[in-house]
Write a protein that holds these residues in place. Structure first.
Motif, mmCIF file in Angstrom:
data_model
loop_
_atom_site.group_PDB
_atom_site.id
_atom_site.type_symbol
_atom_site.label_atom_id
_atom_site.label_comp_id
_atom_site.label_asym_id
_atom_site.label_seq_id
_atom_site.Cartn_x
_atom_site.Cartn_y
_atom_site.Cartn_z
ATOM 1 N N TRP A 31 0.833 -1.205 0.000
ATOM 2 C CA TRP A 31 0.000 0.000 0.000
ATOM 3 C C TRP A 31 0.866 1.253 0.000
ATOM 4 O O TRP A 31 0.650 2.171 -0.799
ATOM 5 N N ALA A 32 1.866 1.313 0.884
ATOM 6 C CA ALA A 32 2.717 2.493 0.977
ATOM 7 C C ALA A 32 3.506 2.714 -0.313
ATOM 8 O O ALA A 32 3.631 3.848 -0.787
ATOM 9 N N LEU A 33 4.021 1.648 -0.895
ATOM 10 C CA LEU A 33 4.764 1.781 -2.150
ATOM 11 C C LEU A 33 3.859 2.253 -3.284
ATOM 12 O O LEU A 33 4.277 3.047 -4.124
ATOM 13 N N THR A 34 2.626 1.759 -3.310
ATOM 14 C CA THR A 34 1.681 2.196 -4.336
ATOM 15 C C THR A 34 1.404 3.689 -4.216
ATOM 16 O O THR A 34 1.399 4.421 -5.214
ATOM 17 N N GLU A 35 1.198 4.145 -3.003
ATOM 18 C CA GLU A 35 0.953 5.573 -2.782
ATOM 19 C C GLU A 35 2.200 6.395 -3.107
ATOM 20 O O GLU A 35 2.104 7.461 -3.716
ATOM 21 N N LEU A 36 3.362 5.906 -2.726
ATOM 22 C CA LEU A 36 4.598 6.619 -3.037
ATOM 23 C C LEU A 36 4.843 6.682 -4.537
ATOM 24 O O LEU A 36 5.336 7.696 -5.044
ATOM 25 N N ALA A 37 4.509 5.631 -5.259
ATOM 26 C CA ALA A 37 4.690 5.630 -6.714
ATOM 27 C C ALA A 37 3.857 6.734 -7.359
ATOM 28 O O ALA A 37 4.293 7.354 -8.330
ATOM 29 N N ARG A 38 2.697 6.994 -6.816
ATOM 30 C CA ARG A 38 1.855 8.077 -7.349
ATOM 31 C C ARG A 38 2.464 9.453 -7.073
ATOM 32 O O ARG A 38 2.336 10.362 -7.888
ATOM 33 N N LEU A 39 3.100 9.586 -5.919
ATOM 34 C CA LEU A 39 3.650 10.877 -5.515
ATOM 35 C C LEU A 39 5.087 11.094 -5.971
ATOM 36 O O LEU A 39 5.488 12.215 -6.282
ATOM 37 N N GLU A 40 5.862 10.038 -5.974
ATOM 38 C CA GLU A 40 7.288 10.114 -6.310
ATOM 39 C C GLU A 40 7.517 9.440 -7.654
ATOM 40 O O GLU A 40 8.254 8.465 -7.767
ATOM 41 N N GLU A 41 6.914 9.981 -8.683
ATOM 42 C CA GLU A 41 6.895 9.302 -9.982
ATOM 43 C C GLU A 41 8.255 9.170 -10.642
ATOM 44 O O GLU A 41 8.392 8.432 -11.616
ATOM 45 N N HIS A 42 9.276 9.846 -10.127
ATOM 46 C CA HIS A 42 10.611 9.745 -10.718
ATOM 47 C C HIS A 42 11.575 8.937 -9.853
ATOM 48 O O HIS A 42 12.767 8.934 -10.108
ATOM 49 N N ASP A 43 11.056 8.245 -8.849
ATOM 50 C CA ASP A 43 11.898 7.461 -7.944
ATOM 51 C C ASP A 43 11.908 6.006 -8.395
ATOM 52 O O ASP A 43 10.966 5.261 -8.137
ATOM 53 N N PRO A 44 12.965 5.570 -9.074
ATOM 54 C CA PRO A 44 12.987 4.205 -9.587
ATOM 55 C C PRO A 44 12.946 3.141 -8.502
ATOM 56 O O PRO A 44 12.411 2.063 -8.696
ATOM 57 N N GLY A 45 13.505 3.444 -7.336
ATOM 58 C CA GLY A 45 13.520 2.460 -6.252
ATOM 59 C C GLY A 45 12.137 2.087 -5.769
ATOM 60 O O GLY A 45 11.862 0.920 -5.466
ATOM 61 N N VAL A 46 11.250 3.064 -5.715
ATOM 62 C CA VAL A 46 9.872 2.795 -5.293
ATOM 63 C C VAL A 46 9.211 1.840 -6.282
ATOM 64 O O VAL A 46 8.607 0.835 -5.899
ATOM 65 N N TYR A 47 9.319 2.152 -7.557
ATOM 66 C CA TYR A 47 8.708 1.297 -8.576
ATOM 67 C C TYR A 47 9.308 -0.102 -8.580
ATOM 68 O O TYR A 47 8.593 -1.092 -8.704
ATOM 69 N N ARG A 48 10.622 -0.176 -8.470
ATOM 70 C CA ARG A 48 11.297 -1.479 -8.507
ATOM 71 C C ARG A 48 10.826 -2.362 -7.352
ATOM 72 O O ARG A 48 10.503 -3.537 -7.544
ATOM 73 N N ARG A 49 10.736 -1.792 -6.156
ATOM 74 C CA ARG A 49 10.295 -2.571 -4.989
ATOM 75 C C ARG A 49 8.833 -2.986 -5.132
ATOM 76 O O ARG A 49 8.466 -4.124 -4.827
ATOM 77 N N LEU A 50 7.994 -2.054 -5.603
ATOM 78 C CA LEU A 50 6.580 -2.367 -5.779
ATOM 79 C C LEU A 50 6.396 -3.452 -6.829
ATOM 80 O O LEU A 50 5.654 -4.420 -6.611
ATOM 81 N N LEU A 51 7.077 -3.333 -7.960
ATOM 82 C CA LEU A 51 6.976 -4.361 -8.995
ATOM 83 C C LEU A 51 7.442 -5.720 -8.484
ATOM 84 O O LEU A 51 6.835 -6.754 -8.788
ATOM 85 N N ALA A 52 8.508 -5.743 -7.711
ATOM 86 C CA ALA A 52 9.008 -7.008 -7.167
ATOM 87 C C ALA A 52 7.948 -7.672 -6.293
ATOM 88 O O ALA A 52 7.705 -8.881 -6.413
ATOM 89 N N PHE A 53 7.298 -6.903 -5.418
ATOM 90 C CA PHE A 53 6.229 -7.455 -4.584
ATOM 91 C C PHE A 53 5.090 -7.998 -5.438
ATOM 92 O O PHE A 53 4.602 -9.104 -5.206
ATOM 93 N N LEU A 54 4.655 -7.220 -6.411
ATOM 94 C CA LEU A 54 3.507 -7.626 -7.226
ATOM 95 C C LEU A 54 3.812 -8.870 -8.055
ATOM 96 O O LEU A 54 2.967 -9.769 -8.169
ATOM 97 N N VAL A 55 5.006 -8.939 -8.609
ATOM 98 C CA VAL A 55 5.381 -10.117 -9.392
ATOM 99 C C VAL A 55 5.500 -11.338 -8.481
ATOM 100 O O VAL A 55 5.025 -12.432 -8.825
#
Length: 87
Positions: A31-55
């Motif tokens: 949940w926190a990573l999803t919200e951060l991805a919306r707010l921190e759209e240029h932070d690759p680390g947030v997306y990478r961690r979120l994608l890893a969880f989802l996969v």
């Protein structure tokens, strides 16, 4: 009594993410990573961690929804591209 409103600013979300990590609460981390991805759209680390969880959770449809933005945020990141391919 209504539940307290969750934060929508990056710093409190990062604090909640840290607490969720320490508690081992995967659902709150996602949940926190999803919200951060919306707010921190240029932070690759947030997306990478979120994608890893989802996969890992085989939530491929959800992973695909955010994977394109993840690749733009992390153009040169091989891990992000590999997670996109797995989704």
């Amino acid at each position: 009594m209504p539940a307290p409103e969750r934060p929508r600013e990056p710093e409190p979300l990062r604090a909640l993410l840290l607490l969720a990590e320490e508690a081992g609460d995967r659902t709150e981390q996602i949940w926190a990573l999803t919200e951060l991805a919306r707010l921190e759209e240029h932070d690759p680390g947030v997306y990478r961690r979120l994608l890893a969880f989802l996969v890992e959770d085989k939530a491929y449809a959800e992973a695909l929804k955010i994977a394109e933005a993840a690749v733009y945020a992390d153009i040169e990141g091989a891990t992000t591209h590999a997670l996109y391919a797995r989704a």
